[in-house]
Design a protein around this motif. Sequence first.
Motif, PDB file in Angstrom:
ATOM      1  N   PRO A 116       0.830  -1.212   0.000  1.00 48.19           N
ATOM      2  CA  PRO A 116       0.000   0.000   0.000  1.00 48.19           C
ATOM      3  C   PRO A 116       0.855   1.248   0.000  1.00 48.19           C
ATOM      4  O   PRO A 116       1.926   1.310   0.614  1.00 48.19           O
ATOM      5  N   ARG A 117       0.379   2.258  -0.704  1.00 52.22           N
ATOM      6  CA  ARG A 117       1.131   3.494  -0.853  1.00 52.22           C
ATOM      7  C   ARG A 117       0.241   4.673  -0.508  1.00 52.22           C
ATOM      8  O   ARG A 117      -0.961   4.678  -0.806  1.00 52.22           O
ATOM      9  N   ARG A 118       0.842   5.691   0.118  1.00 54.89           N
ATOM     10  CA  ARG A 118       0.077   6.876   0.494  1.00 54.89           C
ATOM     11  C   ARG A 118      -0.370   7.608  -0.769  1.00 54.89           C
ATOM     12  O   ARG A 118       0.407   7.808  -1.693  1.00 54.89           O
ATOM     13  N   PRO A 119      -1.648   7.999  -0.831  1.00 60.61           N
ATOM     14  CA  PRO A 119      -2.102   8.765  -1.998  1.00 60.61           C
ATOM     15  C   PRO A 119      -1.386  10.096  -2.073  1.00 60.61           C
ATOM     16  O   PRO A 119      -0.926  10.633  -1.059  1.00 60.61           O
ATOM     17  N   PRO A 120      -1.249  10.659  -3.267  1.00 59.01           N
ATOM     18  CA  PRO A 120      -0.561  11.946  -3.387  1.00 59.01           C
ATOM     19  C   PRO A 120      -1.277  13.019  -2.588  1.00 59.01           C
ATOM     20  O   PRO A 120      -2.506  13.009  -2.474  1.00 59.01           O
ATOM     21  N   PRO A 121      -0.548  13.961  -2.016  1.00 62.89           N
ATOM     22  CA  PRO A 121      -1.180  15.005  -1.199  1.00 62.89           C
ATOM     23  C   PRO A 121      -2.085  15.889  -2.037  1.00 62.89           C
ATOM     24  O   PRO A 121      -1.828  16.152  -3.213  1.00 62.89           O
ATOM     25  N   THR A 122      -3.159  16.350  -1.407  1.00 63.16           N
ATOM     26  CA  THR A 122      -4.074  17.274  -2.065  1.00 63.16           C
ATOM     27  C   THR A 122      -3.438  18.660  -2.129  1.00 63.16           C
ATOM     28  O   THR A 122      -2.342  18.894  -1.600  1.00 63.16           O
ATOM     29  N   ALA A 144      11.395  -6.193   5.898  1.00 63.03           N
ATOM     30  CA  ALA A 144       9.996  -6.593   5.708  1.00 63.03           C
ATOM     31  C   ALA A 144       9.098  -5.372   5.870  1.00 63.03           C
ATOM     32  O   ALA A 144       8.414  -5.209   6.879  1.00 63.03           O
ATOM     33  N   PRO A 145       9.094  -4.457   4.879  1.00 61.08           N
ATOM     34  CA  PRO A 145       8.240  -3.262   5.000  1.00 61.08           C
ATOM     35  C   PRO A 145       6.768  -3.614   4.860  1.00 61.08           C
ATOM     36  O   PRO A 145       6.392  -4.534   4.136  1.00 61.08           O
ATOM     37  N   LYS A 146       5.931  -2.865   5.578  1.00 57.31           N
ATOM     38  CA  LYS A 146       4.491  -3.057   5.505  1.00 57.31           C
ATOM     39  C   LYS A 146       3.835  -2.172   4.454  1.00 57.31           C
ATOM     40  O   LYS A 146       2.725  -2.463   4.007  1.00 57.31           O
ATOM     41  N   ILE A 147       4.483  -1.068   4.093  1.00 59.12           N
ATOM     42  CA  ILE A 147       3.966  -0.142   3.098  1.00 59.12           C
ATOM     43  C   ILE A 147       5.065   0.158   2.106  1.00 59.12           C
ATOM     44  O   ILE A 147       6.223  -0.241   2.292  1.00 59.12           O
ATOM     45  N   TRP A 148       4.709   0.854   1.039  1.00 57.18           N
ATOM     46  CA  TRP A 148       5.725   1.257   0.063  1.00 57.18           C
ATOM     47  C   TRP A 148       6.654   2.283   0.703  1.00 57.18           C
ATOM     48  O   TRP A 148       6.207   3.225   1.370  1.00 57.18           O
ATOM     49  N   VAL A 149       7.957   2.081   0.531  1.00 57.90           N
ATOM     50  CA  VAL A 149       8.952   2.979   1.110  1.00 57.90           C
ATOM     51  C   VAL A 149       9.820   3.525  -0.015  1.00 57.90           C
ATOM     52  O   VAL A 149      10.127   2.820  -0.987  1.00 57.90           O
ATOM     53  N   PRO A 150      10.264   4.784   0.089  1.00 55.86           N
ATOM     54  CA  PRO A 150      11.065   5.391  -0.976  1.00 55.86           C
ATOM     55  C   PRO A 150      12.517   4.927  -0.884  1.00 55.86           C
ATOM     56  O   PRO A 150      12.942   4.326   0.101  1.00 55.86           O
ATOM     57  N   PRO A 151      13.320   5.191  -1.910  1.00 61.52           N
ATOM     58  CA  PRO A 151      14.757   4.892  -1.830  1.00 61.52           C
ATOM     59  C   PRO A 151      15.393   5.660  -0.673  1.00 61.52           C
ATOM     60  O   PRO A 151      15.008   6.786  -0.357  1.00 61.52           O
ATOM     61  N   GLY A 152      16.372   5.037  -0.063  1.00 61.07           N
ATOM     62  CA  GLY A 152      16.998   5.632   1.113  1.00 61.07           C
ATOM     63  C   GLY A 152      16.234   5.415   2.402  1.00 61.07           C
ATOM     64  O   GLY A 152      16.546   6.028   3.423  1.00 61.07           O
ATOM     65  N   PHE A 153      15.230   4.526   2.351  1.00 62.80           N
ATOM     66  CA  PHE A 153      14.421   4.285   3.550  1.00 62.80           C
ATOM     67  C   PHE A 153      15.251   3.685   4.674  1.00 62.80           C
ATOM     68  O   PHE A 153      15.050   4.016   5.846  1.00 62.80           O
ATOM     69  N   LYS A 154      16.200   2.807   4.341  1.00 62.47           N
ATOM     70  CA  LYS A 154      16.978   2.147   5.388  1.00 62.47           C
ATOM     71  C   LYS A 154      17.768   3.156   6.207  1.00 62.47           C
ATOM     72  O   LYS A 154      17.838   3.053   7.444  1.00 62.47           O
TER      73      LYS A 154
END
Length: 346
Positions: free
Chosen positions: A28-34, A105-115
């Motif tokens: 799951p990924r956060r929807p783009p901000p309004t 083991a991420p639960k949501i979509w994470v961007p590059p550099g998340f670690k």
Amino acid sequence: MRLPLFSPITAVLLLLTCPAPAAAAPLPRRPPPTGPEREMLDEAKRLLDEGRLADARDIHLTLWGLTKSASDAFRVGMLSFRLHDFERAAEFLSIYFDMVGTPDAPKIWVPPGFKESYELARADFAEARRHVGALDVRVSEPGAAVLVDGRQVGVSPLPRPVYVTPGQHRVSGQLAGAQREHVAAVGAGGERTVWLTFPRARAEAPARPPVSKVRSRPVAASLPSTRNPALQWWTVGALATTSAALATVGALSLLEANDAAGERDAAFVRARWEVFHCRPGLPACDAYADADGRTKTFTALSVGAFVGAGLSAGGAVTAGFLLAPQAKVRVGAVGSAPGVGLSFSW
């Protein structure tokens, strides 16, 4: 020594024979901000560039209340740590860890550099825990309001510990008019489990009527007729009245929902100006959330009232049809003259 040759054809054949890995389900990924959220993010970034950390954190706190996203929890936790607000830092960073999982083991979509950002958050969380205590509040019954020092921190069961300053704290729970309270002390970096036990309601067995041992002779009695015309038409009238009342409630709720929607739109316009041109307290955002909640509540109430009105009207029509008197027509002499006679029976 002669090495065996490994030709490209052999490599292609080996790849073709290897089973293909199953496609993983997308995270799951956060929807783009309004639009308003994007403006608030830009304003928070500008405040950070100016070194106004507390003001930037207030904006992210408001965004967290609107979006409940992991990124806003991360920013609130990291900014609170830099402001030495270790209780809030530990609270929001623990929320962030629960939402994102781990780099492996991420639960949501994470961007590059998340670690890298995850490891930095882990280090700040560990340092914040050195300055605060943790109260693991366990309640015997679900649905109880849990308060620490008079401030409600959630409803049982709590998903995570409550982070507090070192010292004594008053932990209480409220459920169905009953209250339980406990005073607990915890040190910096320590953890304390607090139990709040509520008595469970006992289901009482229905009392059995006494059995008489004296046998009586059956007595024949005439029972009154259950088909009382006045009582039957009272039922029809009550259903019709209920239908009209519910229709009125639905209409009033619909009007209230429209008014609340207008207030919500006006609060949204005020928020765009007050957030960025007055102060970061964001009162218009609270007004927007309140008006939006009332809009949804009265809309749901109006829908339920109209549905109930329709059901009551249908019940009134059905009851009137079933309870109508039975008419009998007699053709012949009525008294001393021929004619048609009409009689009703219930």
